[in-house]
Design a protein around this motif. Structure first.
Motif, mmCIF file in Angstrom:
data_model
loop_
_atom_site.group_PDB
_atom_site.id
_atom_site.type_symbol
_atom_site.label_atom_id
_atom_site.label_comp_id
_atom_site.label_asym_id
_atom_site.label_seq_id
_atom_site.Cartn_x
_atom_site.Cartn_y
_atom_site.Cartn_z
ATOM 1 N N GLU A 1 -2.653 13.793 -10.966
ATOM 2 C CA GLU A 1 -3.095 14.287 -9.655
ATOM 3 C C GLU A 1 -1.927 14.313 -8.664
ATOM 4 N N GLN A 2 -1.093 13.251 -8.721
ATOM 5 C CA GLN A 2 0.024 13.181 -7.762
ATOM 6 C C GLN A 2 1.056 14.282 -8.022
ATOM 7 N N ARG A 3 1.271 14.572 -9.326
ATOM 8 C CA ARG A 3 2.220 15.668 -9.634
ATOM 9 C C ARG A 3 1.680 16.994 -9.105
ATOM 10 N N ASP B 1 10.259 15.178 -1.569
ATOM 11 C CA ASP B 1 10.014 14.839 -2.986
ATOM 12 C C ASP B 1 8.641 14.204 -3.155
ATOM 13 N N CYS B 2 8.244 13.423 -2.163
ATOM 14 C CA CYS B 2 6.920 12.784 -2.214
ATOM 15 C C CYS B 2 5.842 13.854 -2.060
ATOM 16 N N LYS B 3 5.965 14.703 -1.046
ATOM 17 C CA LYS B 3 4.974 15.741 -0.751
ATOM 18 C C LYS B 3 4.775 16.704 -1.908
ATOM 19 N N GLY C 1 2.230 13.271 -2.976
ATOM 20 C CA GLY C 1 1.779 12.044 -2.317
ATOM 21 C C GLY C 1 1.533 12.284 -0.836
ATOM 22 N N GLU C 2 1.151 11.200 -0.149
ATOM 23 C CA GLU C 2 0.882 11.301 1.297
ATOM 24 C C GLU C 2 1.777 10.304 2.042
ATOM 25 N N PRO C 3 3.027 10.704 2.304
ATOM 26 C CA PRO C 3 3.957 9.768 2.955
ATOM 27 C C PRO C 3 3.468 9.301 4.325
ATOM 28 N N LYS D 1 0.709 8.255 5.098
ATOM 29 C CA LYS D 1 -0.174 7.082 4.976
ATOM 30 C C LYS D 1 0.534 5.909 4.314
ATOM 31 N N CYS D 2 1.801 6.107 3.911
ATOM 32 C CA CYS D 2 2.447 5.175 2.995
ATOM 33 C C CYS D 2 3.335 4.161 3.737
ATOM 34 N N VAL D 3 3.115 2.875 3.499
ATOM 35 C CA VAL D 3 3.954 1.887 4.195
ATOM 36 C C VAL D 3 5.364 1.819 3.599
ATOM 37 N N ILE D 4 5.514 2.263 2.353
ATOM 38 C CA ILE D 4 6.857 2.301 1.749
ATOM 39 C C ILE D 4 7.700 3.350 2.487
ATOM 40 N N TYR D 5 7.079 4.502 2.727
ATOM 41 C CA TYR D 5 7.790 5.537 3.494
ATOM 42 C C TYR D 5 8.107 5.011 4.906
ATOM 43 N N GLU D 6 7.142 4.304 5.479
ATOM 44 C CA GLU D 6 7.338 3.757 6.834
ATOM 45 C C GLU D 6 8.528 2.775 6.864
ATOM 46 N N ILE E 1 0.855 -1.200 0.000
ATOM 47 C CA ILE E 1 0.000 0.000 0.000
ATOM 48 C C ILE E 1 0.884 1.242 0.000
ATOM 49 N N ASP E 2 0.577 2.207 -0.832
ATOM 50 C CA ASP E 2 1.358 3.452 -0.811
ATOM 51 C C ASP E 2 0.439 4.628 -0.489
ATOM 52 N N GLY E 3 1.016 5.800 -0.503
ATOM 53 C CA GLY E 3 0.217 7.003 -0.214
ATOM 54 C C GLY E 3 0.041 7.833 -1.479
ATOM 55 N N GLY E 4 -0.038 7.139 -2.608
ATOM 56 C CA GLY E 4 -0.139 7.851 -3.888
ATOM 57 C C GLY E 4 -1.565 8.286 -4.204
ATOM 58 N N ARG E 5 -1.691 9.153 -5.204
ATOM 59 C CA ARG E 5 -3.026 9.621 -5.646
ATOM 60 C C ARG E 5 -3.548 8.705 -6.751
ATOM 61 N N ILE F 1 8.358 13.030 -7.051
ATOM 62 C CA ILE F 1 8.582 11.599 -7.310
ATOM 63 C C ILE F 1 7.220 10.882 -7.291
ATOM 64 N N LEU F 2 7.072 9.915 -8.187
ATOM 65 C CA LEU F 2 5.815 9.159 -8.232
ATOM 66 C C LEU F 2 6.037 7.770 -7.615
ATOM 67 N N CYS F 3 4.939 7.130 -7.247
ATOM 68 C CA CYS F 3 5.048 5.903 -6.451
ATOM 69 C C CYS F 3 5.798 4.774 -7.182
ATOM 70 N N GLY F 4 5.555 4.630 -8.490
ATOM 71 C CA GLY F 4 6.201 3.532 -9.221
ATOM 72 C C GLY F 4 7.716 3.609 -9.084
ATOM 73 N N GLU F 5 8.254 4.772 -9.383
ATOM 74 C CA GLU F 5 9.710 4.971 -9.322
ATOM 75 C C GLU F 5 10.212 4.808 -7.871
ATOM 76 N N CYS F 6 9.445 5.386 -6.945
ATOM 77 C CA CYS F 6 9.840 5.350 -5.534
ATOM 78 C C CYS F 6 9.889 3.909 -5.019
ATOM 79 N N LYS F 7 8.857 3.132 -5.377
ATOM 80 C CA LYS F 7 8.812 1.742 -4.900
ATOM 81 C C LYS F 7 9.972 0.928 -5.481
ATOM 82 N N GLN F 8 10.266 1.172 -6.762
ATOM 83 C CA GLN F 8 11.402 0.471 -7.385
ATOM 84 C C GLN F 8 12.682 0.769 -6.621
#
Ligand code: SF4
Length: 368
Positions: free
Chosen positions: A291-293, A325-327, A297-299, A301-306, A282-286, A331-338
């Motif tokens: 929309e996310q740009r 960068d998230c806020k 994002g919402e770090p 709420k994001c388990v990746i950020y956690e 689960i991430d905190g993306g839109r 950066i978008l979730c796909g790239e961040c998760k990778q």
């Protein structure tokens, strides 16, 4: 969840609706700036407010500053592979061993896994060998540690029997709710573990710090109640404790479910499986990239950020940059998760190589 009471249950599912209310509800103290200033190199968990509350940490620090005897105590229930929750406690005791030169007492709670999960002792021993190899690979120095299985440590079970005389069923119900007697006895055994470092065989009374997840507080309270009631027999010092927040599962639930292995990482996951778990987390993306740009994002709420906050980004500046960068939507979730998946895979690869080298040592430590 607002308005619901916080529930701390070391044997089941805890429900934390509001961390700030825990201080009043359970009589805990916050880790203040004043306390942090007394610690030369605060750990990642202390610096980031993940370890957020304590009982008598100040007294433990007093003892350390006065060069009085100290120790740190924790343990693991050998019912599963080492997961990130076990890693948090392990990181904390390793930290106190390194920074405070504290002797570590590490208990393998095989009697608890027997009574709670019906895992036979021999089976628990096999799991425990892997668990001990994990903690050695994380950096625990076995030369300044006492690692033992509850089932082999008579001193602990003897203490548990003695303590059980001093506590009524009503007292146990108030701490743990209605449970079968086996779990109540597991709680007395834990009290034995926590007080073992203060026996004469280990040079007598001392300040012992127990770093735990907040769900374990009932065990600390029980042990402190016992200390007051066995004054005629033992001169125990009240144990101190620090409490860390509970990490959510990769699916965002407040506690990981062992029924769904995709919802949590274990240190023995292959790097490929771990990457898959992270990409599915689960991430905190839109809803859309556009929309996310625009909104970011919402770090929070994001388990990746956690994952990064709790474990995988040590450098505070680097973590701050990820947050910003998230806020800002940079950066978008796909790239961040990778990116995070690569960091975690690299960590696991290196950890598992170290773990392999410690397997023989772990077997030797847990020999009967
Ligand atoms: Fe989480 Fe990264 Fe997405 Fe931000 S960009 S919400 S930190 S996955």
């Amino acid at each position: 969840m607002e308005g619901k009471k916080n529930v701390l249950d070391p044997f089941g599912t805890s429900l934390i609706t509001d961390y700030s209310r825990l201080f009043k509800e359970f009589g805990l103290k916050p880790i203040t700036q004043e306390i942090l200033k007394r610690i030369k190199n605060p750990s990642r968990y202390l610096r980031r407010g993940i370890t957020f509350a304590h009982r008598d940490l100040d007294k433990f620090l007093n003892a350390f500053e006065k060069d009085e005897p100290i120790a740190v105590m924790s343990g693991i229930k050998p019912s599963n592979e080492f997961h990130l929750g076990s890693k948090m406690t392990a990181d904390e005791i390793i930290y106190y061993q390194k920074e405070f030169k504290a002797k570590v007492f590490y208990c393998i709670a095989d009697l608890e896994s027997l009574v709670d999960n019906q895992i036979p002792l021999e089976e628990a021993k096999k799991i425990a060998i892997g668990n001990v190899a994990d903690i050695l690979a994380l950096g625990l120095d076995p030369k300044n540690a006492f690692i033992y299985r509850q089932s082999q440590e008579k001193r602990v079970t003897n203490l548990a029997y003695l303590f059980s005389r001093k506590i009524t069923l009503n007292h146990l119900r108030s701490l743990y709710g209605e449970r079968h007697i086996g779990l109540y006895f597991a709680a007395f055994t834990q009290a034995g573990d926590i007080l073992l470092p203060q026996l004469k065989d280990f040079d007598g009374p001392k300040h012992v710090l127990v770093p735990v997840g907040i769900d374990q507080d009932p065990h600390i309270k029980l042990t402190r109640d016992i200390v007051a009631r066995v004054k005629d027999q033992f001169n125990f010092t009240l144990p101190s404790a620090t409490y860390h927040k509970l990490q959510r599962s990769l699916k965002g639930e407040s506690k990981m479910s062992k029924r769904d292995p995709m919802s949590f990482l274990v240190l023995n996951d292959s790097p490929e499986i771990a990457k898959k778990k992270i990409l599915n987390a689960i991430d905190g993306g839109r809803k859309t990239a556009k929309e996310q740009r625009e909104l970011g994002g919402e770090p929070e709420k994001c388990v990746i950020y956690e994952l990064c906050l709790f474990h995988f980004i040590e450098n505070d500046e680097e973590l701050k940059k990820l947050y910003e960068d998230c806020k800002s939507g940079k950066i978008l979730c796909g790239e961040c998760k990778q990116r995070v998946a690569e960091i975690v895979a690299k960590f696991l690869e290196e950890h598992q190589k170290r773990r392999e080298k410690f397997m023989d040592k772990a077997r030797e430590i847990l020999e009967d």
